[in-house]
Design a protein around this motif. Structure first.
Motif, PDB file in Angstrom:
ATOM      1  N   LEU A 398      -4.164  -5.311  -0.212  1.00  0.00           N
ATOM      2  CA  LEU A 398      -4.725  -4.263  -1.072  1.00  0.00           C
ATOM      3  C   LEU A 398      -5.855  -3.507  -0.380  1.00  0.00           C
ATOM      4  CD1 LEU A 398      -4.725  -5.782  -4.666  1.00  0.00           C
ATOM      5  CD2 LEU A 398      -3.373  -3.887  -3.779  1.00  0.00           C
ATOM      6  N   ILE A 399      -6.670  -4.220   0.371  1.00  0.00           N
ATOM      7  CA  ILE A 399      -7.762  -3.529   1.065  1.00  0.00           C
ATOM      8  C   ILE A 399      -7.206  -2.510   2.053  1.00  0.00           C
ATOM      9  CG2 ILE A 399      -9.712  -3.847   2.645  1.00  0.00           C
ATOM     10  CD1 ILE A 399     -10.136  -4.722  -0.334  1.00  0.00           C
ATOM     11  N   GLU A 400      -6.141  -2.860   2.757  1.00  0.00           N
ATOM     12  CA  GLU A 400      -5.523  -1.897   3.678  1.00  0.00           C
ATOM     13  C   GLU A 400      -4.900  -0.734   2.921  1.00  0.00           C
ATOM     14  OE1 GLU A 400      -2.062  -1.585   7.147  1.00  0.00           O
ATOM     15  OE2 GLU A 400      -2.772  -3.569   6.498  1.00  0.00           O
ATOM     16  N   LEU A 401      -4.174  -1.019   1.849  1.00  0.00           N
ATOM     17  CA  LEU A 401      -3.532   0.049   1.090  1.00  0.00           C
ATOM     18  C   LEU A 401      -4.542   0.987   0.459  1.00  0.00           C
ATOM     19  CD1 LEU A 401      -0.684  -1.961  -0.679  1.00  0.00           C
ATOM     20  CD2 LEU A 401      -0.407  -0.255   1.129  1.00  0.00           C
ATOM     21  N   CYS A 402      -5.728   0.462   0.126  1.00  0.00           N
ATOM     22  CA  CYS A 402      -6.784   1.289  -0.482  1.00  0.00           C
ATOM     23  C   CYS A 402      -7.719   1.885   0.567  1.00  0.00           C
ATOM     24  CB  CYS A 402      -7.564   0.465  -1.500  1.00  0.00           C
ATOM     25  SG  CYS A 402      -6.570  -0.017  -2.938  1.00  0.00           S
ATOM     26  N   GLN A 403      -7.348   1.747   1.830  1.00  0.00           N
ATOM     27  CA  GLN A 403      -8.031   2.413   2.935  1.00  0.00           C
ATOM     28  C   GLN A 403      -9.492   2.004   3.072  1.00  0.00           C
ATOM     29  OE1 GLN A 403      -7.091   6.693   2.900  1.00  0.00           O
ATOM     30  NE2 GLN A 403      -5.355   6.213   1.566  1.00  0.00           N
ATOM     31  N   ALA A 404      -9.777   0.745   2.810  1.00  0.00           N
ATOM     32  CA  ALA A 404     -11.120   0.211   3.012  1.00  0.00           C
ATOM     33  C   ALA A 404     -11.093  -0.739   4.205  1.00  0.00           C
ATOM     34  CB  ALA A 404     -11.610  -0.515   1.765  1.00  0.00           C
ATOM     35  N   GLU A 405     -12.269  -1.073   4.700  1.00  0.00           N
ATOM     36  CA  GLU A 405     -12.382  -2.028   5.793  1.00  0.00           C
ATOM     37  C   GLU A 405     -12.473  -3.442   5.221  1.00  0.00           C
ATOM     38  OE1 GLU A 405     -12.267  -1.392   9.042  1.00  0.00           O
ATOM     39  OE2 GLU A 405     -11.988   0.766   8.670  1.00  0.00           O
ATOM     40  N   MET A 406     -11.824  -4.390   5.873  1.00  0.00           N
ATOM     41  CA  MET A 406     -11.969  -5.788   5.457  1.00  0.00           C
ATOM     42  C   MET A 406     -13.429  -6.211   5.648  1.00  0.00           C
ATOM     43  SD  MET A 406      -9.455  -7.475   4.130  1.00  0.00           S
ATOM     44  CE  MET A 406      -9.785  -9.198   4.501  1.00  0.00           C
ATOM     45  N   PRO A 407     -14.048  -6.795   4.616  1.00  0.00           N
ATOM     46  CA  PRO A 407     -15.464  -7.140   4.713  1.00  0.00           C
ATOM     47  C   PRO A 407     -15.732  -8.389   5.536  1.00  0.00           C
ATOM     48  CG  PRO A 407     -14.594  -7.806   2.589  1.00  0.00           C
ATOM     49  CD  PRO A 407     -13.489  -7.066   3.286  1.00  0.00           C
TER      50      PRO A 407
END
Length: 498
Positions: A398-407
């Motif tokens: 989901l983080i990739e699909l939502c275009q965010a960086e993995m924390p």
């Protein structure tokens, strides 16, 4: 700022680059808008769905969703109990202590803590990245996000204090979340009736005659509200059914002819297995008016087994109908074109399989659950995905699909490549933890090792020839055990050393 006239404003290239880099800019441009997410949590849902090959059960809405989505046919949770499974999925982490195997996992490891740099869940991370986050129903473990329902609970910290912009639940006539969770149609519950109830109910009520119908109504209203916002949203909706008691409006019972519902293909305790790998159906037998109290030594009759399976199927069909209402609302608001939809079962449930009525084992039927992901932006999305995946893989996906960086690094890995059909080197191994044991599902086999005194401590099931796990072949193929021990050790988090 009117971005249509941006060329007429004398701004520096540096400021323009900053605007292009910010998510706020992306939110306000329709073409680049980040995707919304509708995440549907379903409690105790097996892969008894039409889209998974069950030709008897009636699940037209889930099947319709699946027809345009990625159906993960071999998805496994990390812990076969509600709270611990949800904790693992939401944090993306495999359990590391015995506390992580408890329904109190979130309470013990997240609630009441100060906010840290590392987000408490992937929902928290999406919120930090500009998402409006709304939760409805059972998402973590406790329904209201609290731990008790007395007057003193007013100051109780929520389970997930930093994940939600809004957390909602309508307990209706049941007045609080815990009674609503075990609700009967007359406004009573397993708690108020002191367990003097059956583990099922067929009532002449509408969809809103049980709490899940009220949750669906809340969710529909939230979709209306969220559709008007400029920010992307993450909406989580948690349905109770088909968790016990298997209660549903009569119209869903009427979908079935009881005699057409099949019984389990694994009616016996598996060969060469110690009873310590099983349990006595404590959760199921807690309903004191149940006509029978089955155990592995005294199995349920065929008649009662079929009645309970009928009740479970009715509860699944009820939830399916409510899911259909959410999907219809998304479509009517034009949100289906930019909304990722995830349907996830928090674990499976043994419907008499191996004489077990419940979860809480390391067998296939307790650990395997549905996972369906629809991503509108993937134009050639794979439909049936046969690779073995885990619930901990949902976080990075989901983080990739939502275009965010993995924390931070989690226990899972992104499944986006599988959804696109572009990940030929996916490593197939799903680990499960419970009951003093660790299990790993790999292509063709399930291998389990218990850390206990009762023998045997090793179980191996050949899914090529025995998909129902009726025969433990570990003692027959000692040459394979060393190979599987090495695989199992990769998933050993030190859990049983604590």
């Amino acid at each position: 700022m009117n971005y249509r006239n941006i060329h007429s404003i004398p701004i520096t290239i540096g400021i323009l680059m900053f605007l292009l880099a910010t998510k706020a800019f992306a939110f306000q441009t329709g073409k680049n808008r980040l995707p919304n997410v509708l995440f549907i949590f379903v409690d105790d849902l097996r892969t008894d769905l039409g889209c998974y090959g069950n030709t008897v059960i009636k699940t037209p809405n889930i099947d319709k969703l699946a027809s345009g989505a990625g159906v993960f046919r071999h998805h496994y949770v990390q812990v076969p109990t509600c709270g611990a499974s949800r904790c693992s999925m939401l944090t993306g982490m495999a359990p590391k202590t015995r506390d992580h195997l408890s329904n109190e996992a979130i309470r013990n490891h997240i609630s009441g803590k100060s906010e840290k740099e590392a987000p408490e869940t992937f929902i928290h991370h999406l919120k930090r990245n500009g998402y409006t986050t709304v939760g409805i129903g059972k998402i973590s473990h406790y329904i209201d996000g609290l731990y008790d329902y007395t007057e003193s609970s007013e100051g109780t910290p929520p389970e997930l204090p930093y994940s939600w912009d809004r957390f909602l639940f309508d307990p209706g006539q049941w007045k609080d979340g815990w009674d609503a969770f075990f609700a009967y149609a007359d406004g009573s519950s397993r708690i108020t009736r002191k367990r003097q109830v059956r583990p099922y109910e067929m009532a002449e009520v509408s969809d809103e005659g049980y709490p899940d119908g009220l949750s669906a109504k809340l969710a529909i209203k939230q979709i209306d509200n969220l559709s008007k916002g400029e920010k992307p949203f993450f909406l989580a909706v948690g349905f109770f059914k088909p968790h016990l008691p298997f209660n549903a409006p009569k119209k869903y019972w009427d979908l079935y002819r009881r005699n057409a519902i099949p019984l389990t293909p694994s009616p016996m305790v598996p060969e060469k297995v110690n009873s310590a790998s099983l349990h006595n159906n404590k959760e199921f037998n807690r309903y004191l008016l149940g006509e029978e109290k089955p155990t592995p030594d005294t199995p349920a009759s065929r008649e009662y087994s079929r009645k309970i399976r009928h009740a479970y199927y009715a509860a699944v069909s009820y939830t399916d109908a409510l899911i259909g209402k959410l999907l219809d609302k998304l479509q009517s608001k034009g949100l289906d074109k930019n909304t990722i939809i995830v349907l996830w079962g928090d674990h499976g449930w043994q419907l008499g399989d191996h004489r077990i009525w419940g979860k809480h084992t390391l067998f296939e039927k307790a650990l395997k659950s549905p996972l369906i992901i629809s991503v509108p932006s993937i134009t050639r999305q794979r439909r049936n995905i046969d690779e073995i995946v885990s619930s901990v893989d949902i976080y990075p996906t989901l983080i990739e699909l939502c275009q965010a960086e993995m924390p931070h690094k989690t226990s899972g890995k992104s499944m986006v490549g599988l959804l696109r059909g572009e990940d030929p080197e996916w490593e197939e191994a799903a680990y499960g933890y419970y009951n003093n044991g660790i299990t790993v599902r790999v292509p063709g086999y399930r291998y389990t090792r218990y850390y206990r005194n009762e023998k045997p401590v090793v179980e191996l099931y050949d899914h090529h020839n025995d998909p129902e796990e009726n025969h433990n072949i570990a003692s027959d193929v000692p040459e394979l055990l060393l190979k599987f021990d090495k695989i199992l050790e990769k998933g050993n988090t030190g859990l049983y050393l604590n």
